[in-house]
Design a protein around this motif. Structure first.
Motif: not given
Length: 456
Positions: A151-174
């Motif tokens: 994407t060309g976007l620079v993101v902070d791996p410590e502050k802007e990325i959350t690892v989840t149990s699959g995308c389904t959990e990412a959806i639920a957490a969001t």
């Protein structure tokens, strides 16, 4: 409905008479009686089948000295309308009838050796205890690297990325972390089935916009009239399950403008981003003014044929990541540690891996699409994902569920009825979904069965 589909542990058990009125019972699962207070579910196929199974269990256990009292099924009101998933139902029928399963979206081939070897090595190296809640540092960094490349976007791996149990959990957490009860959320139908269920659990007020064939384009005027200052978020999926549609740059620009104008968040499910065939995938977060209001969700399963690993992630600015992480902490807290280390290796695969992946899936897609057309289906364009939607009406069945029942029992092939992915099941009654995430031999065998046995 991608949404990374796994078989729930509580798969349905089918009694000997379970398929006498399958079409009627299945369709009851997806139709609702309108009342003054809203939509009231009719008795469901899954509830009916559970009753049959329970009754059979009681009969078979009559020799026991003490019989358990049969109790009514119980579920919270917010989940009353959501029954046993169609994927479980159809996959169970596939086993029962020995049908070739082109329904549920999981590959019947394994992921790449270099990724599996990385997981084995991580286990051997003792990386087997709880991971850091929001992700193993190396995986967070790998996700950031891949996102920048894409994407060309620079993101902070410590502050802007959350690892989840699959995308389904990412959806639920969001959703659970950022949506309050009563918030309005716009959802495009047809949709992956977890979307509406998760929004219901959050107490959201869902507003639906239907994408219609042949191109499933966004009805911009309808979106403009639906979105308002009361809209909290839009949840979209591109490339899109079940249709294979990819949102165009023009559509995404329109959505972005409306979101900025009305201060609306966007949750984007991009798990099929590497399976984009006719056009380039565009992350909505990469458009001007959108990163600050977007949660981008993705996973490893679709790209690396490792759906059972359930490694996903959410990328968002810190002020949105806070809500996502708060919900994630109380959903799963952390995701499989050795698989995270292996996922980091996967995401650093050379570009040649993705080129070969797309080439392989294009060949599989051609086998299925050409076969479906030869059989007599009206096949709609699929620009991405590993799904194809077709119109089944040339074969004379009354709806998608009846057709899928016939296809399983008489032809020996499984498809998914799409009515389950719509707010109004009538909107999907003419369509069924096939998947081509199978080896070429399986796809050709399924096409041959349909050519031989499917009759107009």
């Amino acid at each position: 409905m991608q949404i990374q589909c796994t078989w729930p542990a509580n798969e349905m058990r089918f009694g000997s008479s379970s398929l006498i009125n399958l079409s009627k019972h299945l369709y009851a699962d997806f139709r609702f009686v309108k009342t003054k207070t809203g939509a009231t579910p009719r008795p469901s196929f899954s509830a009916t089948m559970s009753t049959v199974s329970t009754q059979n269990d009681v009969v078979s256990g009559q020799s026991e000295s003490i019989q358990k009292t049969q109790q009514p099924l119980q579920v919270a009101k917010r989940l009353e309308k959501f029954k046993t998933t169609i994927f479980t139902q159809m996959s169970s029928l596939a086993i029962k009838y020995g049908a070739i399963n082109l329904g549920q979206g999981f590959p019947n081939f394994d992921g790449p050796e270099f990724v599996k070897e990385a997981a084995i090595q991580a286990i051997i190296d003792g990386k087997n205890q709880y991971a850091r809640g929001y992700g193993v540092p190396d995986l967070n960094s790998a996700i950031a690297e891949r996102f920048k490349k894409d994407t060309g976007l620079v993101v902070d791996p410590e502050k802007e990325i959350t690892v989840t149990s699959g995308c389904t959990e990412a959806i639920a957490a969001t959703v659970l972390g950022l949506i309050n009860p009563g918030d309005e959320v716009i959802l495009f139908a047809p949709f992956y089935d977890s979307y509406e269920a998760t929004l219901s659990m959050a107490g959201a007020k869902v507003k639906g916009i239907t994408l219609c064939p042949p191109d499933f384009s966004v009805p911009i005027d309808e979106l403009k009239s639906t979105i308002s200052k009361n809209t909290r978020a839009i949840l979209l999926n591109t490339p899109h399950n079940p249709t294979g549609k990819m949102f165009t740059r023009e559509e995404l620009n329109e959505i972005a403008s409306l979101c900025i104008e009305n201060d609306v968040l966007v949750f984007t499910d991009e798990v099929y981003d590497k399976l984009a065939f006719e056009m380039d995938h565009i992350s909505l977060a990469s458009l001007p003014g959108m990163y600050e209001r977007t949660v981008t969700m993705n996973s490893l399963g679709k790209t690396f044929s490792l759906t059972g690993w359930k490694i996903g992630w959410a990328i968002a600015p810190p002020h949105l990541t806070w809500g996502v992480r708060q919900a994630h902490s109380y959903l799963t807290f952390a995701t499989s540690t050795p698989m995270q280390w292996a996922a980091a290796t996967a995401l650093r695969a050379p570009d040649s891996y993705y080129v070969e992946l797309k080439r392989d899936y294009q060949a599989k897609k051609a086998i299925l699409v050409e076969g479906l057309k030869a059989v007599g289906f009206k096949v709609y364009p699929s620009s991405g994902t590993y799904f194809v939607v077709v119109d089944h009406t040339p074969f004379g069945l009354e709806n998608d569920v009846a057709f899928c029942e016939y296809l399983i029992k008489e032809v020996g092939v499984v498809a998914i009825p799409t009515s389950v992915f719509y707010f109004n099941p009538e909107d999907g009654k003419n369509l069924v979904r096939f998947t081509f995430c199978k080896d070429e031999g399986t796809l050709r065998a399924a096409v041959d069965r349909m050519k031989e046995k499917l009759r107009k």
